[in-house]
Motif scaffolding. Structure first.
Motif, PDB file in Angstrom:
ATOM      1  N   ASN A 258       0.841  -1.032   0.149  1.00 57.32           N
ATOM      2  CA  ASN A 258       0.000  -0.028   0.016  1.00 57.32           C
ATOM      3  C   ASN A 258       0.745   1.243   0.055  1.00 57.32           C
ATOM      4  O   ASN A 258       0.566   2.240  -0.681  1.00 57.32           O
ATOM      5  N   VAL A 261       2.516   1.568  -3.398  1.00 56.42           N
ATOM      6  CA  VAL A 261       1.279   2.123  -4.430  1.00 56.42           C
ATOM      7  C   VAL A 261       0.907   3.586  -4.200  1.00 56.42           C
ATOM      8  O   VAL A 261       0.877   4.437  -5.181  1.00 56.42           O
ATOM      9  N   ASP A 262       0.894   3.990  -3.031  1.00 56.80           N
ATOM     10  CA  ASP A 262       0.398   5.534  -2.689  1.00 56.80           C
ATOM     11  C   ASP A 262       1.668   6.258  -3.206  1.00 56.80           C
ATOM     12  O   ASP A 262       1.306   7.524  -3.756  1.00 56.80           O
ATOM     13  N   GLN A 265       1.128   6.661  -6.878  1.00 59.76           N
ATOM     14  CA  GLN A 265       0.146   7.448  -7.171  1.00 59.76           C
ATOM     15  C   GLN A 265       0.225   8.785  -7.234  1.00 59.76           C
ATOM     16  O   GLN A 265      -0.370   9.690  -8.165  1.00 59.76           O
ATOM     17  N   LEU A 281      -4.001   1.701 -11.440  1.00 61.98           N
ATOM     18  CA  LEU A 281      -4.481   2.989 -11.230  1.00 61.98           C
ATOM     19  C   LEU A 281      -5.231   3.760 -11.843  1.00 61.98           C
ATOM     20  O   LEU A 281      -5.898   4.779 -11.763  1.00 61.98           O
ATOM     21  N   LYS A 284      -8.653   2.318 -12.525  1.00 58.18           N
ATOM     22  CA  LYS A 284      -9.373   2.805 -11.451  1.00 58.18           C
ATOM     23  C   LYS A 284      -9.826   4.293 -11.453  1.00 58.18           C
ATOM     24  O   LYS A 284     -11.105   4.446 -10.903  1.00 58.18           O
ATOM     25  N   HIS A 298     -10.690  -1.447  -7.596  1.00 59.36           N
ATOM     26  CA  HIS A 298     -10.575  -0.834  -6.396  1.00 59.36           C
ATOM     27  C   HIS A 298      -9.099  -1.169  -5.545  1.00 59.36           C
ATOM     28  O   HIS A 298      -8.456  -2.212  -6.099  1.00 59.36           O
ATOM     29  N   LYS A 299      -8.958  -0.589  -4.374  1.00 68.12           N
ATOM     30  CA  LYS A 299      -7.851  -0.460  -4.059  1.00 68.12           C
ATOM     31  C   LYS A 299      -7.570  -1.932  -3.521  1.00 68.12           C
ATOM     32  O   LYS A 299      -6.299  -2.503  -3.506  1.00 68.12           O
ATOM     33  N   GLN A 300      -8.358  -2.595  -2.891  1.00 69.53           N
ATOM     34  CA  GLN A 300      -8.350  -3.846  -2.380  1.00 69.53           C
ATOM     35  C   GLN A 300      -7.901  -4.994  -3.407  1.00 69.53           C
ATOM     36  O   GLN A 300      -6.906  -5.885  -3.303  1.00 69.53           O
ATOM     37  N   LEU A 302      -6.248  -4.212  -6.166  1.00 70.75           N
ATOM     38  CA  LEU A 302      -4.832  -3.780  -6.647  1.00 70.75           C
ATOM     39  C   LEU A 302      -4.085  -4.651  -5.532  1.00 70.75           C
ATOM     40  O   LEU A 302      -2.782  -5.198  -6.128  1.00 70.75           O
ATOM     41  N   LEU A 303      -4.201  -4.329  -4.398  1.00 73.67           N
ATOM     42  CA  LEU A 303      -3.178  -4.728  -3.294  1.00 73.67           C
ATOM     43  C   LEU A 303      -2.982  -6.161  -3.284  1.00 73.67           C
ATOM     44  O   LEU A 303      -1.984  -6.626  -3.267  1.00 73.67           O
TER      45      LEU A 303
END
Length: 507
Positions: A258, A261-262, A265, A281, A284, A298-300, A302-303
């Motif tokens: 995470n 990824v952030d 982003q 991303l 998304k 969505h984020k989940q 992706l992770l």
């Protein structure tokens, strides 16, 4: 008993457990009897199960694939075994596994998500999901992996670059014994990292080292006897230490991914995607801007997709490469012949994928290493998506199915000497490389490994680079015969702990 010691139950807990078994025993027995009596056809044979325990006493929970392979000799290529109260249909031998996974791909194509994987992935990602989520994440991952070079020149360049970093690490030991585990794991992890994030990590990076260590530890723990028991009896969850450690490692890995990824982003440019994460991303972001409801981007997802690719893309390939070095040290005459071929064909330059067609013996050795290593002996569990009539038997919808890959790679009807390391399995009489239909280390059908072509490229380029630059030998005082080929216990089969010497051939 070793299993009880592994569970670390206190005396009070044992009493509770024993009482629960006594209460549930008759209930489970009646349920099983009722289920069997309502069948729509002849079910596959198998050993008679005990109430609650099923065929637990027939299984070596640390190496269940061996027990199941042995049972196939008695009960045939399709049989039923009970993992506790859970019915499992086992498919054994090349013909049966191929027929199920390829010819009946839809019927046998769903994933059986066991309790530990239900908790681990929560239905997100690729490996442990079904339905539209699985279809969409697999489709996206395949597309993104291809866009960033899987099976193409782009990933070949990344792998060749990484072989140079790994070679430097091997050189630092100056021919003295060392454990190959960490450096090989780091090198292979960097390939999927560069595809996912757009850049590699330094081997000394604490974040990277921790991610690789925890991911590999989870693969080992998931194959432990206590986790096998938890999958059979989920109500044991509070007493299973390994379960808690797996979920703790998972939580840490997801937090670390995470964070990465952030950071991506913050510098995202939709017109210049650096890797798979950027592509996700952008998808998304587009879904959010268009007001798309119920999007799977969505984020989940992706992770967990990245975690799946990172874990699966590291452990299996790294384990195969470590087997390759161990087997070369154990069979020096094979190593001699590989090095003679590489020296003659490649010369002083770096091996590239184009060389493979001119290196038939080397290619045969790599394939035989994969066959004998048997990295994922039971595949990942499948489940039937509907009622199935298969080879004269009836298999109910939702039944867990284990394609026993070890029985394919060691099928006596397909391999001349299935239990022996023999590169001639992949060579004709003229010494040319030949494909074998029963070579199925990546599974087959709808759930075939998403990164198969990338893994094949990694194995060839790393192995040829290893053998071009180093001679691998046992440590001083250890003979080739003393090198142990017994795999370590785990969900995948890695070599047991050992050390090797990498002696530079350029000295």
């Amino acid at each position: 008993m070793a299993l009880v010691e592994e569970l670390l139950l206190q005396p009070t807990s044992r009493s509770i457990l024993f009482g629960a078994v006594l209460i549930l025993l008759p209930i489970a027995y009646l349920r099983a009897s009722r289920s069997n009596s309502q069948g729509k056809g002849k079910e596959p044979p198998g050993p008679k199960p005990l109430p609650i325990l099923g065929n637990l006493l027939h299984l070596d929970l640390k190496r269940p694939y061996i027990s199941l392979f042995s049972m196939s000799k008695q009960y045939g290529s399709i049989f039923t075994v009970y993992f506790g109260p859970k019915k499992v249909v086992v498919l054994a031998g090349y013909q049966t596994v191929k027929q199920a996974l390829v010819n009946h791909a839809e019927e046998f194509g769903d994933r059986d998500i066991t309790p530990i994987f239900t908790e681990y992935s929560q239905g997100y990602g690729i490996l442990f999901s079904n339905g539209e989520n699985w279809k969409e994440m697999r489709r996206f991952s395949l597309s993104a992996l291809r866009d960033f070079g899987m099976g193409k020149k782009g990933s070949e360049e990344k792998i060749i670059e990484e072989t140079c970093y790994l070679r430097d690490v091997f050189e630092q030991f100056k021919g003295k014994p060392f454990d190959t585990t960490q450096p090989v794991n780091y090198a292979v992890s960097n390939i999927i990292s560069s595809i996912a994030y757009g850049s590699r990590f330094e081997y000394s990076d604490p974040l990277f080292k921790d991610m690789v260590t925890k991911s590999n530890e989870n693969v080992r723990l998931i194959g432990s006897a206590s986790i096998q028991l938890y999958n059979m009896f989920p109500w044991l969850r509070s007493w299973i230490k390994n379960r808690k450690l797996i979920l703790k490692n998972r939580e840490n890995c997801i937090k670390q991914i995470n964070g990465l990824v952030d950071r991506l982003q913050q510098t995202l440019n939709p017109l210049d995607c650096r890797g798979l994460v950027d592509c996700f991303l952008v998808r998304k972001q587009n879904a959010e801007e268009s007001g798309e409801k119920n999007t799977l981007f969505h984020k989940q997802n992706l992770l967990y997709t990245v975690a799946n690719l990172f874990g699966a893309g590291t452990d299996t390939t790294a384990a195969t490469l470590r087997w390759s070095l161990l087997l070369m040290a154990k069979y020096p005459h094979v190593q001699d012949r590989v090095q003679e071929e590489i020296d003659r064909v490649v010369g002083d330059r770096q091996p590239v994928m184009e060389d493979r067609k001119n290196l038939p013996y080397t290619d045969a050795v790599i394939h035989e290493i994969q066959r004998l290593a048997n990295i994922v002996p039971m595949s990942v569990p499948h489940t039937t998506s509907c009622d199935v009539h298969f080879q004269g038997f009836f298999i109910k919808k939702g039944t867990s199915v284990l394609p026993l890959l070890t029985s394919v790679l060691r099928d006596e009807n397909e391999w001349e000497v299935p239990n022996t390391f023999n590169p001639a399995h992949f060579l004709d009489k003229q010494g040319r490389f030949v494909k074998r239909d029963a070579f199925m280390p990546f599974s087959a059908g709808r759930r075939v490994c998403v990164g198969e072509s990338l893994a094949r490229m990694e194995l060839f380029l790393f192995f040829t680079s290893f053998l071009k630059h180093f001679r691998f030998t046992p440590p001083p005082g250890v003979s080739e015969d003393q090198l142990d080929l017994t795999p370590a216990v785990g969900f995948t089969l890695s070599p047991s702990p050992h050390k090797l010497c990498a002696v530079s051939r350029n000295a």
